[in-house]
Design an enzyme around this catalytic site. Structure first.
Site, PDB file in Angstrom:
ATOM      1  N   SER A   6     -20.203  29.359 -20.312  1.00 45.33           N
ATOM      2  CA  SER A   6     -19.968  28.488 -19.171  1.00 45.33           C
ATOM      3  C   SER A   6     -18.627  28.791 -18.514  1.00 45.33           C
ATOM      4  CB  SER A   6     -20.013  27.019 -19.593  1.00 45.33           C
ATOM      5  OG  SER A   6     -19.642  26.240 -18.481  1.00 45.33           O
ATOM      6  N   HIS A  31     -23.279  30.903 -17.107  1.00 41.19           N
ATOM      7  CA  HIS A  31     -23.654  29.520 -16.781  1.00 41.19           C
ATOM      8  C   HIS A  31     -22.646  28.945 -15.781  1.00 41.19           C
ATOM      9  CE1 HIS A  31     -25.729  25.731 -17.769  1.00 41.19           C
ATOM     10  NE2 HIS A  31     -24.543  25.144 -17.734  1.00 41.19           N
ATOM     11  N   ASP A  33     -21.617  25.633 -13.681  1.00 38.18           N
ATOM     12  CA  ASP A  33     -21.761  24.172 -13.635  1.00 38.18           C
ATOM     13  C   ASP A  33     -21.276  23.621 -12.301  1.00 38.18           C
ATOM     14  OD1 ASP A  33     -22.724  23.359 -16.291  1.00 38.18           O
ATOM     15  OD2 ASP A  33     -20.880  24.305 -17.005  1.00 38.18           O
ATOM     16  N   MET A  35     -20.766  20.357 -10.055  1.00 37.48           N
ATOM     17  CA  MET A  35     -20.667  18.894 -10.182  1.00 37.48           C
ATOM     18  C   MET A  35     -20.150  18.305  -8.877  1.00 37.48           C
ATOM     19  SD  MET A  35     -18.699  18.692 -13.804  1.00 37.48           S
ATOM     20  CE  MET A  35     -19.196  19.708 -15.208  1.00 37.48           C
ATOM     21  N   HIS A  64     -26.433  25.399 -13.040  1.00 34.94           N
ATOM     22  CA  HIS A  64     -26.773  24.048 -13.515  1.00 34.94           C
ATOM     23  C   HIS A  64     -26.235  23.040 -12.502  1.00 34.94           C
ATOM     24  CE1 HIS A  64     -25.904  20.843 -16.907  1.00 34.94           C
ATOM     25  NE2 HIS A  64     -26.844  20.445 -16.065  1.00 34.94           N
ATOM     26  N   MET A  66     -25.419  19.569 -11.297  1.00 32.46           N
ATOM     27  CA  MET A  66     -25.203  18.161 -11.661  1.00 32.46           C
ATOM     28  C   MET A  66     -24.805  17.439 -10.382  1.00 32.46           C
ATOM     29  SD  MET A  66     -23.241  18.983 -15.193  1.00 32.46           S
ATOM     30  CE  MET A  66     -22.994  20.682 -14.680  1.00 32.46           C
ATOM     31  N   MET A 135     -29.577  18.648 -22.650  1.00 31.15           N
ATOM     32  CA  MET A 135     -28.143  18.320 -22.681  1.00 31.15           C
ATOM     33  C   MET A 135     -27.801  17.720 -24.045  1.00 31.15           C
ATOM     34  SD  MET A 135     -27.028  19.378 -19.832  1.00 31.15           S
ATOM     35  CE  MET A 135     -25.333  18.900 -20.216  1.00 31.15           C
ATOM     36  N   GLY A 140     -20.827  16.441 -17.362  1.00 33.25           N
ATOM     37  CA  GLY A 140     -19.640  16.110 -16.568  1.00 33.25           C
ATOM     38  C   GLY A 140     -18.371  16.813 -17.022  1.00 33.25           C
ATOM     39  N   PHE A 141     -18.293  17.146 -18.301  1.00 32.50           N
ATOM     40  CA  PHE A 141     -17.059  17.726 -18.822  1.00 32.50           C
ATOM     41  C   PHE A 141     -17.346  18.755 -19.909  1.00 32.50           C
ATOM     42  CE2 PHE A 141     -16.430  13.391 -17.444  1.00 32.50           C
ATOM     43  CZ  PHE A 141     -15.351  13.510 -16.569  1.00 32.50           C
ATOM     44  N   GLY A 142     -16.498  19.772 -19.964  1.00 32.65           N
ATOM     45  CA  GLY A 142     -16.538  20.692 -21.085  1.00 32.65           C
ATOM     46  C   GLY A 142     -15.807  20.069 -22.276  1.00 32.65           C
ATOM     47  N   ASP A 173     -27.127  22.799 -23.890  1.00 29.91           N
ATOM     48  CA  ASP A 173     -25.823  22.793 -23.210  1.00 29.91           C
ATOM     49  C   ASP A 173     -24.959  21.639 -23.689  1.00 29.91           C
ATOM     50  OD1 ASP A 173     -23.761  23.098 -21.377  1.00 29.91           O
ATOM     51  OD2 ASP A 173     -24.979  22.590 -19.618  1.00 29.91           O
ATOM     52  N   GLY A 174     -23.806  21.984 -24.270  1.00 20.68           N
ATOM     53  CA  GLY A 174     -22.801  20.977 -24.619  1.00 20.68           C
ATOM     54  C   GLY A 174     -22.456  20.979 -26.099  1.00 20.68           C
ATOM     55  N   GLY A 175     -21.183  21.233 -26.385  1.00 22.81           N
ATOM     56  CA  GLY A 175     -20.725  21.161 -27.771  1.00 22.81           C
ATOM     57  C   GLY A 175     -21.273  22.249 -28.675  1.00 22.81           C
ATOM     58  N   GLY A 195     -19.024  26.830 -23.532  1.00 21.65           N
ATOM     59  CA  GLY A 195     -17.842  26.914 -22.673  1.00 21.65           C
ATOM     60  C   GLY A 195     -16.566  26.967 -23.472  1.00 21.65           C
ATOM     61  N   SER A 196     -16.130  25.796 -23.938  1.00 20.87           N
ATOM     62  CA  SER A 196     -14.822  25.739 -24.614  1.00 20.87           C
ATOM     63  C   SER A 196     -14.798  26.569 -25.892  1.00 20.87           C
ATOM     64  CB  SER A 196     -14.452  24.286 -24.907  1.00 20.87           C
ATOM     65  OG  SER A 196     -15.484  23.641 -25.603  1.00 20.87           O
TER      66      SER A 196
HETATM   67  C1  DX5 Z   1     -21.186  19.859 -19.225  1.00 22.13           C
HETATM   68  C2  DX5 Z   1     -21.591  21.203 -18.690  1.00 22.13           C
HETATM   69  C3  DX5 Z   1     -21.498  22.255 -19.708  1.00 22.13           C
HETATM   70  C4  DX5 Z   1     -20.105  22.548 -20.196  1.00 22.13           C
HETATM   71  C5  DX5 Z   1     -20.249  22.887 -21.648  1.00 22.13           C
HETATM   72  O1  DX5 Z   1     -21.404  18.900 -18.262  1.00 22.13           O
HETATM   73  O2  DX5 Z   1     -22.918  21.150 -18.229  1.00 22.13           O
HETATM   74  O3  DX5 Z   1     -22.137  23.453 -19.287  1.00 22.13           O
HETATM   75  O4  DX5 Z   1     -19.455  23.600 -19.535  1.00 22.13           O
HETATM   76  O5  DX5 Z   1     -18.990  22.964 -22.209  1.00 22.13           O
HETATM   77  P1  DX5 Z   1     -18.769  23.002 -23.782  1.00 22.13           P
HETATM   78  O6  DX5 Z   1     -19.475  24.214 -24.317  1.00 22.13           O
HETATM   79  O7  DX5 Z   1     -17.277  23.084 -23.897  1.00 22.13           O
HETATM   80  O8  DX5 Z   1     -19.338  21.727 -24.354  1.00 22.13           O
HETATM   81 ZN    ZN Z   2     -23.972  23.094 -17.881  1.00 22.53          ZN
END
Ligand code: DX5
Ligand code: ZN
Length: 214
Positions: A6, A31, A33, A35, A64, A66, A135, A140-142, A173-175, A195-196
């Site tokens: 991401s 990916h 994102d 928003m 993606h 959002m 999800m 909304g946030f990484g 997607d996420g965590g 992402g992170s």
């Molecule tokens: C969250 C995004 C994700 C985000 C994932 O709203 O849709 O794609 O970048 O970040 P991580 O991998 O850090 O959870």
């Molecule tokens: Zn995403």
């Protein structure tokens, strides 16, 4: 495993550098994102940034959305370089129309489900989908914590896919990290967004290779 790093977690002052770094990795997709501050409580970036990334990579751009009212922007996302366009179930009143339009425009169509949305809402459209994005955080946030219930949701989605003889890709997607990723791989995920975990690691290219090997 398809890996979709991401870009939300990259250094925005160095998008070209980070995109080129991802180009050297085994990630098949990037990916993206988007928003809007309405559908989710955060604003990321829009068309100019997507176009800038497109200029520096041949990889599949996995976009993606959002955003509220995605129908108003489908064509523009195609023009900006999206290959896969994923909309949220929760933001589409006429999902069948939206998915059909994305495919007519020559993109792969995905539907994302928030953590509280049951997979059964997709039964009538399963056959038409190219991708379902589960999800595993609230969008909304990484950098958020993985919601464990997503793993079982992936396993049940895989069963639903078989029951309906559908062939969409299951993406999560996420965590995602090596621990949660291993469980998701076992449950039946085909693609992982990270992402992170990727950008926060000492060697992102190596981290992507480790995710791919799950
Ligand atoms: C969250 C995004 C994700 C985000 C994932 O709203 O849709 O794609 O970048 O970040 P991580 O991998 O850090 O959870
Ligand atoms: Zn995403």
């Amino acid at each position: 495993m398809i890996v979709s790093p991401s870009v939300l977690s990259c250094d925005f002052a160095n998008i070209q550098r980070d995109t080129e770094m991802l180009n050297t990795s085994v990630a098949e997709w990037l990916h993206i994102d988007v928003m809007d501050g309405v559908f989710v409580p955060n604003i990321s970036f829009g068309f100019p940034v997507l176009q800038a990334i497109r200029k520096h990579t041949q990889k599949v751009l996995d976009v993606h959305l959002m955003i509220a009212n995605p129908d108003a922007y489908l064509e523009e996302f195609k023009k900006a370089g999206a290959d896969i366009l994923t909309v949220h179930y929760e933001s589409c009143t006429h999902l069948h129309r939206t998915i059909s339009r994305i495919q007519e425009l020559g993109m792969k169509a995905g539907v994302a489900l928030n953590p509280h949305t049951p997979i059964e809402v997709l039964t009538e459209i399963a056959n038409q989908l190219d991708l379902v994005l589960i999800m595993s955080v609230n969008p909304g946030f990484g950098g958020q914590k993985f919601i464990e219930a997503a793993t079982d949701k992936v396993a049940r989605l895989k069963a639903l896919r078989e029951r309906h003889q559908a062939n969409f890709i299951i993406e999560v997607d996420g965590g995602v990290n090596l621990g949660t990723g291993a469980k998701l791989a076992e449950a039946g995920a085909d693609a992982l967004v990270a992402g992170s975990f990727v950008f926060g690691s000492a060697d992102p290219v190596q981290t992507i290779a480790e995710l791919k090997a799950l």
